[in-house]
Design a protein around this motif. Structure first.
Motif, PDB file in Angstrom:
ATOM      1  N   LEU A 198       1.251  -1.396  -0.261  1.00  0.00           N
ATOM      2  CA  LEU A 198       0.033   0.145   0.260  1.00  0.00           C
ATOM      3  C   LEU A 198       0.906   1.244  -0.018  1.00  0.00           C
ATOM      4  N   THR A 199       0.979   1.713  -0.999  1.00  0.00           N
ATOM      5  CA  THR A 199       1.185   3.635  -1.592  1.00  0.00           C
ATOM      6  C   THR A 199       0.279   4.995  -1.098  1.00  0.00           C
ATOM      7  N   ALA A 200       0.123   5.789  -1.251  1.00  0.00           N
ATOM      8  CA  ALA A 200      -0.417   6.506  -1.298  1.00  0.00           C
ATOM      9  C   ALA A 200       0.396   8.538  -1.259  1.00  0.00           C
ATOM     10  N   PHE A 201      -0.603   9.016  -2.306  1.00  0.00           N
ATOM     11  CA  PHE A 201       0.049  10.117  -3.350  1.00  0.00           C
ATOM     12  C   PHE A 201      -0.787  11.578  -2.761  1.00  0.00           C
ATOM     13  N   ARG A 202       0.103  12.266  -2.241  1.00  0.00           N
ATOM     14  CA  ARG A 202      -1.220  13.253  -1.862  1.00  0.00           C
ATOM     15  C   ARG A 202      -1.512  14.783  -3.124  1.00  0.00           C
ATOM     16  N   GLY A 203      -2.390  15.610  -3.419  1.00  0.00           N
ATOM     17  CA  GLY A 203      -2.024  16.400  -4.533  1.00  0.00           C
ATOM     18  C   GLY A 203      -3.177  16.587  -5.312  1.00  0.00           C
ATOM     19  N   THR A 204      -3.393  17.708  -6.082  1.00  0.00           N
ATOM     20  CA  THR A 204      -4.332  18.458  -6.564  1.00  0.00           C
ATOM     21  C   THR A 204      -4.499  16.705  -7.511  1.00  0.00           C
ATOM     22  N   GLU A 263      -8.950  19.043  -5.698  1.00  0.00           N
ATOM     23  CA  GLU A 263      -7.821  20.271  -5.111  1.00  0.00           C
ATOM     24  C   GLU A 263      -7.317  19.362  -4.038  1.00  0.00           C
ATOM     25  N   ASP A 264      -7.008  19.042  -2.808  1.00  0.00           N
ATOM     26  CA  ASP A 264      -6.185  18.286  -2.025  1.00  0.00           C
ATOM     27  C   ASP A 264      -6.847  16.735  -1.962  1.00  0.00           C
ATOM     28  N   GLY A 265      -6.497  15.939  -2.830  1.00  0.00           N
ATOM     29  CA  GLY A 265      -6.629  14.600  -2.373  1.00  0.00           C
ATOM     30  C   GLY A 265      -5.840  14.051  -2.307  1.00  0.00           C
ATOM     31  N   LEU A 266      -6.477  12.387  -2.197  1.00  0.00           N
ATOM     32  CA  LEU A 266      -5.142  11.054  -1.833  1.00  0.00           C
ATOM     33  C   LEU A 266      -5.418  10.328  -2.637  1.00  0.00           C
ATOM     34  N   LEU A 267      -4.556   9.840  -3.766  1.00  0.00           N
ATOM     35  CA  LEU A 267      -4.631   8.593  -4.220  1.00  0.00           C
ATOM     36  C   LEU A 267      -3.618   7.585  -3.716  1.00  0.00           C
ATOM     37  N   VAL A 268      -4.548   6.548  -3.189  1.00  0.00           N
ATOM     38  CA  VAL A 268      -3.976   5.510  -2.814  1.00  0.00           C
ATOM     39  C   VAL A 268      -4.267   4.607  -3.506  1.00  0.00           C
ATOM     40  N   ILE A 269      -2.957   3.793  -3.526  1.00  0.00           N
ATOM     41  CA  ILE A 269      -2.323   2.633  -4.241  1.00  0.00           C
ATOM     42  C   ILE A 269      -2.193   1.421  -3.783  1.00  0.00           C
ATOM     43  N   GLU A 270      -2.588   0.016  -4.360  1.00  0.00           N
ATOM     44  CA  GLU A 270      -2.539  -0.399  -3.329  1.00  0.00           C
ATOM     45  C   GLU A 270      -1.683  -2.315  -4.952  1.00  0.00           C
ATOM     46  N   ASN A 271      -0.765  -2.555  -4.554  1.00  0.00           N
ATOM     47  CA  ASN A 271      -0.109  -3.341  -5.619  1.00  0.00           C
ATOM     48  C   ASN A 271      -0.182  -3.428  -7.131  1.00  0.00           C
ATOM     49  N   GLY A 272      -0.223  -2.407  -6.947  1.00  0.00           N
ATOM     50  CA  GLY A 272       0.451  -1.153  -8.573  1.00  0.00           C
ATOM     51  C   GLY A 272      -1.221  -0.939  -8.886  1.00  0.00           C
ATOM     52  N   HIS A 273      -2.412  -1.207  -8.026  1.00  0.00           N
ATOM     53  CA  HIS A 273      -3.798  -0.590  -8.824  1.00  0.00           C
ATOM     54  C   HIS A 273      -3.945   0.210  -7.740  1.00  0.00           C
ATOM     55  N   VAL A 274      -5.425   1.082  -8.602  1.00  0.00           N
ATOM     56  CA  VAL A 274      -5.991   2.447  -7.386  1.00  0.00           C
ATOM     57  C   VAL A 274      -6.634   1.833  -6.904  1.00  0.00           C
ATOM     58  N   ALA A 275      -6.468   1.892  -5.227  1.00  0.00           N
ATOM     59  CA  ALA A 275      -7.364   1.371  -4.749  1.00  0.00           C
ATOM     60  C   ALA A 275      -8.554   2.173  -4.294  1.00  0.00           C
TER      61      ALA A 275
END
Length: 442
Positions: free
Chosen positions: A5-11, A32-44
């Motif tokens: 699990l990894t996450a990326f914060r940004g617009t 505007e202030d969002g989080l993209l959460v990635i699990e095993n290479g896919h969008v979670a």
């Protein structure tokens, strides 16, 4: 296996539908202030940052890109890797440009070492410009296809490519036969199509350079392998259109040549589609084929202006493409700029919002890959890019006065290039970092 699990914060920006058809509320998601959460290479998960951060398991790595725009990676619907070294070669219109520059260059791809070196550079260049998926031409040589797929497999990118079919009206060094091209394509399909994230494209160069028998056998392959792409050119240049009419007098149109041989269906991508009539566009829509709109190369070679309104009226799918080496940049941001100018010359409209759609979800839909890439819907493969609004002093200054999403996207579209692409990720893993970003973090 434990989930990675990894996450990326940004617009965050991604599309759910075509802004040229759907309402703004239905066409895209902008946080505007969002989080993209990635699990095993896919969008979670994707959404507002604060609640998603609170729900993350303790210790989850979070990369902070606040102030940047996170969006799906760009998709280039038509580009020639075997023309990388002759980009920016002048030579008149299409047919004499091919003779003067392209055919001599493609002859070099008989050597595997050369093809492999160019493939490595080409793919790194795509990533540096924010392109994570492309449909790619090679050369007539079997080694050019193998070298490309080997380089693509090493990077884990979702890419389509094929060995070019060309058995007439070309130099002897670039000429195959109907039988050899059919045999090579069949073996390449068995080896590469569906291997990891790779797709094979059945690739007759254009009707002029393929005999009836070669096109017939290409159609047989297309019927036998419905998941493979069909990739070619149509109606780019008026001299080319006239030549096709002489070579195929029984066909109603240039496009009809391909249909007669079973090469018009879903996953068929035809570059240019400038000099089509209403019946052609209707058949493209009815069969599910799609156009690759190549504004940069069309302007460079003086081929004509793509008609967005007529394409929309027919309900025909289309996507953006750089068409390097006729195209003059690997950047889909620069390609958007030229697409806007083409629309202006036609008295038509292309908003920045729609241009970004065409380079992401629109490209995925044209390639029939929208169940895998092109958006941040849960389950999609996590190919994404980070765009820097302060990539150049001029862009930074212009962005200060941009008040809406459309204004910001328009500034990227007109002023942006590879310097705007701070990072590119493939399946959630960092694949490319801009020189400016690397310098700042050093």
């Amino acid at each position: 296996m434990a989930a990675e699990l990894t996450a990326f914060r940004g617009t965050i920006l991604y599309f759910r539908d075509d802004p040229g058809v759907a309402s703004p509320a239905d066409s895209h998601v902008h946080i505007e202030d969002g989080l993209l959460v990635i699990e095993n290479g896919h969008v979670a998960r994707v959404g507002p940052a604060e609640p998603l951060l609170a729900a993350l398991p303790k210790g989850t790595p979070v990369t902070d890109h606040r102030g940047m725009l996170l969006m799906p990676g760009f998709i280039d619907a038509h580009v020639h890797y075997a023309q990388t070294d002759v980009i920016a070669s002048g030579g008149g219109t299409l047919l004499n440009w091919l003779e003067q520059h392209i055919f001599p260059e493609e002859a070099r791809f008989a050597e595997h070492a050369h093809a492999s070196e160019v493939a490595d550079f080409f793919l790194d260049e795509l990533l540096r410009h924010g392109t994570t998926t492309a449909l790619v031409f090679g050369s007539v040589h079997r080694t050019s296809a193998d070298a490309f797929f080997e380089a693509a497999a090493r990077r884990g990118m979702r890419l389509g490519a094929g060995q070019v079919m060309m058995d007439r009206h070309c130099p002897e060094a670039l000429r195959d036969t109907a039988e050899s091209s059919h045999r090579d394509a069949r073996e390449l399909i068995e080896r590469w199509d569906g291997n990891g994230r790779l797709h094979y494209a059945i690739t007759p160069r254009f009707a002029v350079t393929s005999s009836d028998e070669q096109l017939r056998l290409a159609g047989e392959l297309a019927r036998a392998h419905p998941n493979a792409f069909i990739h070619s050119h149509v109606a780019e240049n008026t001299d080319e259109v006239a030549w096709v009419a002489k070579l195929f007098p029984g066909a109603r149109s240039y496009l009809d040549v391909y249909e007669r041989f079973g090469l018009l269906r879903e996953r068929a991508i035809y570059a240019h589609c400038i000099h089509l009539d209403a019946a052609d566009r209707r058949r493209m829509a009815e069969t599910g084929a799609a156009a690759a709109f190549c504004p940069t190369s069309n302007l460079f070679l003086g081929s004509g202006l793509f008609d967005i309104e007529a394409t929309d009226a027919a309900g025909m799918r289309f996507a953006l493409a750089t068409d390097v080496g006729g195209g003059t940049s690997f950047s889909l941001l620069q390609t958007m700029q030229d697409a806007y100018k083409v629309a202006q010359q036609k008295g038509q409209t292309l908003t920045a919002l729609r241009a970004f759609y065409l380079a992401t979800l629109g490209g995925a839909r044209a390639l029939r890959l929208d169940d895998r890439i092109g958006s941040f819907e849960p389950g999609r493969e996590a190919d994404f890019i980070v765009l820097d609004p302060a990539a150049t002093p001029l862009m930074e200054r212009r962005m200060r006065s941009a008040r809406t999403l459309e204004e910001r996207l328009f500034a990227w579209m007109i002023l942006g290039d590879e310097r705007s692409v701070r990072q590119a990720y493939v399946m959630g893993k960092l694949a490319s970092t801009s020189a400016s970003a690397a310098a700042r973090s050093a």
